[in-house]
Design a protein around this motif. Structure first.
Motif: not given
Length: 196
Positions: A26-30, A93-98, A101-110
């Motif tokens: 369950h993720l909240r996405l900007e 889109s790329l800025e939002l994905t970044e 990913a940071q907010a979710a602690g998923l640091y292996k997303v590039r």
């Protein structure tokens, strides 16, 4: 006219957020205006994420046309040992994905612009809700470029609406020498499985 497949959308910013709710996360996405499906997680994307088997647990994975990141973040959550490349032409889109990913602690997303992805990286899995509306020539060129970077045992899953040409796309993939089969079908969406 700005499209979600414009590199720099000129639509004024309208920040928002959506919930991605799946059985295992369950993720909240900007989100923001000028990106794909900013009001809600696209139904095709959700069907893809509910239908595909788990991604490989190590190696490089690709979210082709990442938008604000629902597919990339799901891949990264399900395969924490993998590196997930999230590519898009849309800088917003790329800025939002970044940020997501940071907010979710998923640091292996590039998150990376589609033209800046390193040429030597091969992908064990590609998941995509491809931008059908860019037109067939551009779509075919994009899929040819990225599917050719699958590892020998790699597999791609694409979600395409039936009325937007999933069956003709499946035929075209077969004509290009790919094994393309229908993995799932739901609510007028097809999940196509593509292998060498």
């Amino acid at each position: 006219m700005a499209h979600y497949f414009s590199e720099r959308p000129d639509t004024s910013h309208k920040p928002g957020s959506v919930s991605l709710v799946l059985p295992d996360l369950h993720l909240r996405l900007e989100t923001d205006s000028g990106v794909f499906s900013p009001e809600r997680v696209d139904l095709g994307t959700k069907i893809l994420l509910e239908s595909v088997p788990p991604p490989p647990q190590e190696g490089d994975l690709l979210d082709l046309g990442c938008g604000y990141g629902p597919i990339a973040l799901t891949m990264a959550t399900r395969a924490p040992g993998s590196t997930v490349w999230a590519v898009d032409v849309n800088r917003r889109s790329l800025e939002l994905t970044e940020r997501n990913a940071q907010a979710a602690g998923l640091y292996k997303v590039r998150p990376i612009h589609i033209d800046d992805a390193p040429d030597d990286v091969k992908f064990r899995a590609i998941w995509s809700n491809p931008a059908i509306r860019i037109g067939k020539p551009a779509l075919h060129a994009m899929l040819t470029r990225w599917l050719s970077r699958l590892t020998p045992d790699g597999v791609a899953y694409l979600v395409v609406q039936k009325h937007l040409g999933s069956d003709s796309l499946q035929r075209w993939l077969g004509e290009q020498g790919w094994q393309a089969s229908r993995e799932a079908s739901r609510a007028a969406y097809r999940i196509l499985k593509v292998t060498r």
